[in-house]
Design a protein around this motif. Structure first.
Motif, PDB file in Angstrom:
ATOM      1  N   GLN A 125       6.129  -6.995 -47.744  1.00 15.85           N
ATOM      2  CA  GLN A 125       4.775  -6.535 -48.057  1.00 15.85           C
ATOM      3  C   GLN A 125       4.814  -5.181 -48.747  1.00 15.85           C
ATOM      4  O   GLN A 125       4.050  -4.917 -49.687  1.00 15.85           O
ATOM      5  N   LEU A 128       5.564  -5.860 -52.303  1.00 16.32           N
ATOM      6  CA  LEU A 128       4.383  -6.357 -53.005  1.00 16.32           C
ATOM      7  C   LEU A 128       3.452  -5.207 -53.382  1.00 16.32           C
ATOM      8  O   LEU A 128       2.927  -5.150 -54.504  1.00 16.32           O
ATOM      9  N   TYR A 136       2.536 -12.310 -55.244  1.00 18.72           N
ATOM     10  CA  TYR A 136       2.269 -12.852 -53.926  1.00 18.72           C
ATOM     11  C   TYR A 136       3.464 -13.688 -53.483  1.00 18.72           C
ATOM     12  O   TYR A 136       4.348 -14.015 -54.275  1.00 18.72           O
ATOM     13  N   ILE A 144      -0.033 -19.082 -48.705  1.00 15.93           N
ATOM     14  CA  ILE A 144       0.029 -17.717 -49.236  1.00 15.93           C
ATOM     15  C   ILE A 144       0.302 -16.773 -48.070  1.00 15.93           C
ATOM     16  O   ILE A 144      -0.553 -16.556 -47.213  1.00 15.93           O
ATOM     17  N   TRP A 147       0.324 -10.783 -50.364  1.00 21.89           N
ATOM     18  CA  TRP A 147      -0.091 -10.538 -51.746  1.00 21.89           C
ATOM     19  C   TRP A 147      -0.409  -9.060 -51.926  1.00 21.89           C
ATOM     20  O   TRP A 147      -0.489  -8.306 -50.951  1.00 21.89           O
ATOM     21  N   ASN A 148      -0.559  -8.650 -53.167  1.00 25.34           N
ATOM     22  CA  ASN A 148      -0.958  -7.273 -53.409  1.00 25.34           C
ATOM     23  C   ASN A 148      -2.382  -7.223 -53.955  1.00 25.34           C
ATOM     24  O   ASN A 148      -3.008  -8.263 -54.206  1.00 25.34           O
ATOM     25  N   ALA A 151      -3.109  -8.988 -57.331  1.00 36.17           N
ATOM     26  CA  ALA A 151      -3.210 -10.441 -57.224  1.00 36.17           C
ATOM     27  C   ALA A 151      -4.601 -10.843 -56.745  1.00 36.17           C
ATOM     28  O   ALA A 151      -5.193 -11.814 -57.236  1.00 36.17           O
ATOM     29  N   TRP A 158      -8.115 -13.199 -51.183  1.00 33.35           N
ATOM     30  CA  TRP A 158      -7.636 -14.132 -50.165  1.00 33.35           C
ATOM     31  C   TRP A 158      -7.825 -13.591 -48.751  1.00 33.35           C
ATOM     32  O   TRP A 158      -7.829 -14.351 -47.795  1.00 33.35           O
TER      33      TRP A 158
END
Length: 303
Positions: A125, A128, A136, A144, A147-148, A151, A158
């Motif tokens: 993480q 990311l 992601y 998933i 993610w960053n 994204a 998300w």
């Protein structure tokens, strides 16, 4: 090629390797025209593509031997024969691997187990968060896992979804909001279906993966049509993906995935814009757009 509903029936009971092998080989034969491989077409044909005897000729094996393979009996075939068939069918590297997994799963040393729930390491993480492009991490089921912010700005937040809904395939086929982010959602959907089919061949004992395929088969006609095509791939590796965003409009991103080592199979998916392009400027605008920043994902397990 089987009908979409026949393909769904197969999913409902899990993948039978003999059936899958037979339909995969038939679908690959159907896409090759005799003239493409230097064979006479002999006029109008009842079904498209090569006949079995023509494929056997190209592969350098007897018709009876190839017919036995297409009946689903691949365990006794030599690696040399499977490789010859793959060449005759003009299979991609991904399709060649899929053929071997279906015909001789023991060569892949696969265990019939269901992978446990997955989550990413904190260091992943952190990676990311440090990457300056949309990125992601997904599992083999396309859950998933992390993610960053960029994204989330490109694809949607998300973090607002419950963990069980954070799945690329589920969003592409069942979420109109997600589909609106792609300029060509039909092409993206077909790509995702081909990735799922390849991953299903790699994880035949993954009950959660087959539950996802069953759900998509029941809820999406587009998925049923895509699944029945028997396409397999690693995704749009190195390809340009046309995105559509409500703030910055349409722009292109180049997709570059890479495997993450250690533990269960996971992939880091990155997308970048060509330097100096309008797409790069669009990404800069999204990065500076405060309302597009998503809440940092939590550490919930994906079940």
């Amino acid at each position: 090629m089987p009908s979409p509903m026949a393909a769904v029936d197969q999913v409902m009971s899990g993948i039978d390797r003999r059936t899958e092998l037979r339909e995969f080989l038939r679908s690959r034969r159907a896409r090759i025209r005799p003239q493409d491989v230097g064979l006479p077409s002999h006029g109008r044909r009842r079904v498209p593509g090569l006949r079995r005897e023509e494929l056997a000729q190209l592969a350098g094996v007897s018709f009876a031997y190839y017919a036995r393979l297409e009946q689903g009996h691949g365990a006794t075939m030599s690696a040399k024969v499977l490789d010859a068939v793959a060449r005759a069918l003009c299979l991609t590297a991904e399709e060649h691997g899929h053929l071997i997994r279906l015909a001789q799963p023991e060569r892949q040393s696969m265990k019939q187990v269901t992978p446990s729930p997955q989550r990413i390491r904190p260091s992943v993480q952190h990676l990311l968060d440090a990457i300056g492009v949309p990125a992601y991490v997904v599992s083999r089921r396309l859950d998933i896992l992390g993610w960053n912010r960029l994204a989330a700005a490109v694809f949607g937040d998300w973090g607002q979804l419950p963990p069980e809904k954070r799945n690329v395939a589920r969003l592409i086929f069942l979420s109109p909001e997600t589909r609106e982010r792609f300029a060509d959602p039909g092409h993206t959907a077909l790509t995702i279906a081909s990735v799922l089919r390849m991953n299903a061949g790699k994880s035949p004992g993954d009950a959660r993966l087959f539950a996802l395929i069953q759900e998509l088969s029941q809820k999406s006609e587009e998925f049923r049509q895509s699944w029945a095509r028997h396409e397999v791939s690693c995704g749009s590796v190195g390809e340009s993906v046309r995105m559509r965003h409500p703030v910055v409009g349409e722009f292109n991103l180049v997709h570059e995935p890479m495997a993450l080592p250690g533990g269960a199979p996971m992939r880091l998916e990155t997308l970048h814009a060509e330097p100096g392009s309008r797409s790069e400027e669009a990404l800069r605008m999204l990065a500076s757009w405060e309302n597009g920043a998503a809440v940092r994902p939590g550490t919930e397990r994906i079940r």
